[in-house]
Design an enzyme around this catalytic site. Structure first.
Site, PDB file in Angstrom:
ATOM      1  N   CYS A  81       0.839  -1.199   0.000  1.00 14.36           N
ATOM      2  CA  CYS A  81       0.000   0.000   0.000  1.00 14.36           C
ATOM      3  C   CYS A  81       0.881   1.258   0.000  1.00 14.36           C
ATOM      4  CB  CYS A  81      -0.963  -0.032   1.172  1.00 14.36           C
ATOM      5  SG  CYS A  81      -2.342   1.123   0.991  1.00 14.36           S
ATOM      6  N   HIS A 168      -3.518  -5.327   0.777  1.00 13.97           N
ATOM      7  CA  HIS A 168      -2.909  -5.771   2.035  1.00 13.97           C
ATOM      8  C   HIS A 168      -2.959  -7.294   2.135  1.00 13.97           C
ATOM      9  CE1 HIS A 168      -2.412  -1.851   4.113  1.00 13.97           C
ATOM     10  NE2 HIS A 168      -3.413  -1.489   3.329  1.00 13.97           N
ATOM     11  N   GLU A 170      -1.663  -9.093   4.360  1.00 12.30           N
ATOM     12  CA  GLU A 170      -1.576  -9.526   5.756  1.00 12.30           C
ATOM     13  C   GLU A 170      -2.941  -9.686   6.427  1.00 12.30           C
ATOM     14  OE1 GLU A 170      -1.052  -4.961   5.929  1.00 12.30           O
ATOM     15  OE2 GLU A 170      -0.747  -6.615   4.523  1.00 12.30           O
TER      16      GLU A 170
END
Length: 511
Positions: A81, A168, A170
């Site tokens: 990002c 993202h 994660e």
């Protein structure tokens, strides 16, 4: 650590998730502030860098920027990002505010094969959260994926092992995120999975021995997961040179001291110093109803009692604390200094007063890793799977003033709740569960008699780190069963309610 990935934190709410996902893949990772000096980075000798997201726009004059020398380290880099925008800016891509902030689910269209996306299907779901976007890349970049709203959802440098993602990986909403991060670590960086509870315990024991040598170590043992694992770990390292002190405040769980003795049966040579200070704690709590006052009194009294007991061991040089990695990150985070850790939780102030040096054997670990280390140390699962318990104990679960009778009522109600969670095989389905005694009485009927007794609230939530939480949705039959048991077996409680509030707006604890 031979294999370590360095995560530079630019203030993203997801930064800790990156570290957790990397560790889950079997690679040790550390989070450090975005402005970490290049000399410190070289000293750590990471095998790769990950650049986190950020609440800032790259065009903001105050936007956080890393040392420009990170690009000269010749390390594999993954930008996520905001990290993507940093990479784009460095390599002369055009970065601009997006016409519309993109937040939520998206699906990536893969343009070509690349090791980063090995095993990932086209149109996989990912999670977006950004206000800037890459408008144009230079010839040095190769676009790997797009979405409906982004022509540059992922790209890489054509000659260097540098990758950039708009989404993202994660967060759990990115269904391919685990595979993608593994691909980066193992296919791009070339690491091997060598980080686990076993390797941590082996390394930690050696470190403790080297740190404390032949000196004695004092530890405040509460019966919670962190202090118990720290005790087992240090005991493995230095044996009877460890002095665990258990202070019974009178505000503990039901028969807590007995349970701690039972749970440490696997360590017969671990001699725990039990101190019953319940009388002094209850005396000082008399008539106190303000939550913050309760905490301060309990914290100060704990330090006083602990210090007096520790003084019996004048040759001790070290104080062990169960500091965890989130505490370490918080204290050096991008966002600034952390909220002070409560003195009654981490025995704050004692090292200075007692002239002791600190040993913090768990400071590299997240909570779930502490539990795994506990299992590796052969601690019983009943201990390592225990729910969190507040430092001030039941004092902050008794609304209003505290006395022995209220503590007794709450201990019994809480014990029934926890016992039935185990009986119904629901204990591990919730992150934390407990009972709260409310400062109100309610009319009830017991047999043919009218009663006017207290109300008990049950609270159970699911959370990752306690920052946010959602109510645990137990079967209604289970809640009815627990309510019936409490009302029938705990004389003094005639009504039970279930707290369905999330955090925010509510907190997990009631005080």
């Amino acid at each position: 650590m031979q294999n370590m990935v360095l995560i530079l934190d630019f203030g993203s709410q997801y930064t800790q998730l990156i570290a957790r996902k990397v560790r889950e893949a079997g690679v040790y990772s550390e989070i450090h502030p975005f402005n970490m000096p290049i000399a410190k980075i070289r000293e750590l000798a990471p095998k790769a860098l990950i650049l986190s997201g950020s609440p800032f726009s790259i065009s903001n004059p105050e936007a956080p920027k890393p040392s420009p020398e990170i690009w000269d380290l010749e390390l594999p880099i993954l930008g996520i990002c905001y990290g993507m925008q940093l990479i784009g800016e460095h390599f002369a891509a055009e970065v601009a505010p997006a016409a519309k902030r993109e937040y939520g689910k998206a699906h990536i269209h893969l343009l070509q094969e690349d090791p980063l996306f090995s095993g990932i299907q086209d149109m996989a779901q990912v999670w977006m959260s950004h206000a800037d976007k890459i408008e144009r890349v230079t010839d040095s970049m190769q676009i790997l994926a797009t979405t409906v709203n982004s022509d540059h959802a992922a790209f890489r440098h054509k000659e260097l092992p540098i990758y950039a993602l708009q989404f993202h990986p994660e967060v759990h909403h990115s269904l391919c995120g685990k595979q993608l991060l593994s691909n980066f670590l193992f296919r791009i960086v070339g690491l091997q999975p060598d980080w686990n509870a076993g390797s941590f315990v082996h390394d930690a024991i050696a470190k403790i021995r080297e740190q404390v040598r032949d000196n004695r170590v004092i530890l405040g043992l509460s019966g919670g997961v962190d202090s118990s694992v720290a005790a087992a770990l240090i005991h493995q390292a230095i044996g009877d040179k460890l002095i665990p002190i258990f202070v019974d405040t009178g505000l503990m769980r039901f028969r807590e001291a007995e349970r701690v003795k039972t749970m440490f049966k696997a360590y017969p040579s671990l001699k725990i110093d039990f101190v019953d200070a319940s009388v002094v704690f209850m005396q000082r709590m008399k008539g106190i109803s303000d939550p913050e006052q309760k905490r301060k009194i309990i914290g100060a009294t704990f330090i006083e009692v602990f210090e007096a007991e520790a003084a019996k061991y004048p040759d001790a040089k070290w104080l062990a604390q169960g500091t965890l990695y989130p505490d370490v990150i918080e204290s050096v985070s991008f966002a600034g200094p952390s909220v002070t850790i409560k003195s009654h939780h981490n025995v704050g102030g004692l090292p200075e007063k007692m002239k002791l040096k600190l040993v913090e054997p768990l400071r590299e670990l997240f909570k779930d890793e502490v539990r795994e280390a506990g299992r590796e140390l052969n601690l019983p699962d009943a201990l390592v799977s225990r729910h969190p318990f507040p430092g001030p104990g039941l004092a902050v679960r008794i609304l209003g003033d505290v006395d022995e009778e209220k503590v007794r009522l709450l201990q019994l109600a809480d014990e029934i709740f926890i016992e039935e969670l185990h009986n119904w095989k629901l204990y591990n389905d919730t992150w934390q569960a407990f009972a709260v005694l409310l400062p109100i009485n309610s009319v009830g009927v017991m047999g043919d008699e009218r009663t006017y007794e207290q109300v008990c609230a049950l609270r159970a939530v699911n959370s990752v780190d306690g920052m946010t939480a959602e109510v645990t949705e137990f079967p209604f039959e289970f809640l009815k069963h627990v309510s019936n048991r409490i009302c029938n077996e705990v004389k003094g409680i005639s009504r039970v309610v279930y707290d369905i509030s999330s955090k925010p707006p509510a907190t997990i604890e009631w005080e």
